[in-house]
Design a protein around this motif. Structure first.
Motif, short mmCIF file in Angstrom:
data_model
loop_
_atom_site.label_atom_id
_atom_site.label_comp_id
_atom_site.label_asym_id
_atom_site.label_seq_id
_atom_site.Cartn_x
_atom_site.Cartn_y
_atom_site.Cartn_z
N ALA A 13 -9.00 -10.72 0.51
CA ALA A 13 -7.96 -10.25 0.25
C ALA A 13 -7.55 -9.27 0.71
N TYR A 14 -8.52 -8.18 1.54
CA TYR A 14 -8.72 -7.21 1.44
C TYR A 14 -8.30 -7.54 3.41
N THR A 15 -8.21 -8.51 4.17
CA THR A 15 -7.28 -8.62 5.40
C THR A 15 -6.02 -9.06 5.46
N ASN A 16 -5.36 -10.43 4.11
CA ASN A 16 -4.41 -10.28 3.52
C ASN A 16 -3.61 -9.10 3.25
N ALA A 17 -4.25 -8.32 2.64
CA ALA A 17 -3.61 -7.37 1.69
C ALA A 17 -2.93 -6.49 3.27
N PHE A 18 -3.86 -6.44 3.89
CA PHE A 18 -3.39 -5.53 5.21
C PHE A 18 -2.00 -6.36 6.64
N HIS A 19 -2.45 -6.97 6.69
CA HIS A 19 -2.10 -7.97 7.15
C HIS A 19 -0.18 -7.86 6.94
N LEU A 20 -0.15 -7.85 4.72
CA LEU A 20 0.47 -8.43 4.82
C LEU A 20 1.40 -6.71 4.57
N SER A 21 0.71 -5.52 4.59
CA SER A 21 1.49 -4.37 4.44
C SER A 21 2.11 -3.82 5.70
N VAL A 47 2.42 -1.30 -1.56
CA VAL A 47 1.64 -2.58 -0.79
C VAL A 47 0.35 -1.68 0.60
N ASP A 48 0.97 -0.95 0.37
CA ASP A 48 -0.12 0.17 0.92
C ASP A 48 -1.25 -0.03 0.48
N SER A 49 -0.97 0.36 -0.66
CA SER A 49 -1.80 0.84 -1.45
C SER A 49 -3.30 -0.63 -1.93
N ILE A 50 -2.28 -1.41 -1.89
CA ILE A 50 -3.20 -2.87 -1.88
C ILE A 50 -4.39 -2.59 -1.94
N SER A 51 -3.64 -2.74 -0.23
CA SER A 51 -5.22 -3.05 1.18
C SER A 51 -5.99 -1.94 0.89
N ALA A 52 -5.33 -0.58 0.53
CA ALA A 52 -6.06 1.02 0.01
C ALA A 52 -7.09 0.64 -0.93
N ASN A 53 -6.61 0.28 -2.03
CA ASN A 53 -7.54 -0.15 -3.68
C ASN A 53 -8.88 -0.53 -2.98
N ILE A 54 -8.48 -1.73 -2.60
CA ILE A 54 -9.95 -2.31 -2.18
C ILE A 54 -10.51 -1.93 -0.86
N ALA A 55 -10.10 -1.40 -0.16
CA ALA A 55 -11.00 -0.38 1.03
C ALA A 55 -11.34 0.90 0.05
N PHE A 69 -11.33 0.06 -8.57
CA PHE A 69 -10.15 -0.22 -7.78
C PHE A 69 -9.97 -0.77 -7.57
N TYR A 70 -10.19 -2.11 -7.27
CA TYR A 70 -9.83 -3.92 -7.33
C TYR A 70 -9.13 -3.88 -7.90
N TYR A 71 -9.19 -3.80 -10.23
CA TYR A 71 -8.07 -3.86 -11.18
C TYR A 71 -7.34 -3.02 -10.48
N TYR A 72 -7.15 -1.71 -9.70
CA TYR A 72 -6.15 -1.04 -8.99
C TYR A 72 -4.98 -1.91 -8.34
N SER A 73 -5.72 -2.36 -7.03
CA SER A 73 -4.99 -3.44 -6.72
C SER A 73 -3.33 -4.02 -7.07
N LEU A 74 -4.68 -4.64 -8.06
CA LEU A 74 -4.26 -6.21 -9.09
C LEU A 74 -3.08 -5.20 -9.61
N GLY A 75 -2.54 -3.80 -9.92
CA GLY A 75 -1.76 -3.26 -10.79
C GLY A 75 -0.71 -2.72 -8.83
N SER A 76 -0.94 -2.92 -7.75
CA SER A 76 0.08 -2.81 -7.03
C SER A 76 0.73 -4.21 -6.32
N ILE A 77 0.01 -5.37 -6.68
CA ILE A 77 0.67 -6.13 -6.24
C ILE A 77 1.55 -7.27 -7.24
N LYS A 78 1.48 -6.71 -8.03
CA LYS A 78 2.76 -6.65 -9.26
C LYS A 78 3.64 -6.05 -9.25
N GLU A 79 3.21 -5.02 -9.01
CA GLU A 79 4.59 -3.77 -8.37
C GLU A 79 5.52 -4.39 -7.19
#
Length: 125
Positions: A13-21, A47-55, A69-79
């Motif tokens: 989840a982290y690496t995919n979000a990081f590459h997407l950002s 998009v930066d907050s997805i991987s940042a919240n996972i981290a 924090f993992y749940y916060y990343s889910l909100g950022s995905i929807k955004e």
């Protein structure tokens, strides 16, 4: 005794979000100023907050804190799904980039939920 500890860059989840950002950063950096400062900045922040919240969650000690924090990343995905749609409708990204972003964003919740499940099952604290 040598233990192998899970590293942040081993979390899918982290690496995919990081590459997407980084993909989105590169796309938006070429936009005109109005687009960049209206939609672009918010899309990059989301998009930066997805991987940042996972981290950040990964760096927390307690299970509940990590999962929050993992749940916060889910909100950022929807955004980000919303910003991706707006960027497409306003012709700021092409169909190929839209699909690539959409597909990655659509796959990320399953990866984050897997991380939440793993955290719930493996951590005692």
């Amino acid at each position: 005794m040598d233990k192998n500890y899970l590293q942040l860059n081993q979390i899918k989840a982290y690496t995919n979000a990081f590459h997407l950002s980084n993909l989105i950063w590169n796309l938006i950096s070429s936009w005109d100023n109005f687009s960049k400062y209206s939609i672009g900045q918010q899309f990059v922040n989301a998009v930066d907050s997805i991987s940042a919240n996972i981290a950040e969650g990964f760096g927390r000690y307690h299970k509940k804190d990590k999962i929050k924090f993992y749940y916060y990343s889910l909100g950022s995905i929807k955004e980000c799904l919303d910003w991706n749609e707006k960027a497409k409708v306003r012709k700021l990204i092409n169909e190929e980039d839209y699909i690539k972003i959409f597909d990655t964003l659509s796959a990320l919740p399953k990866e984050v939920y897997s991380l939440i499940k793993f955290t719930n099952e493996k951590l005692k604290v």
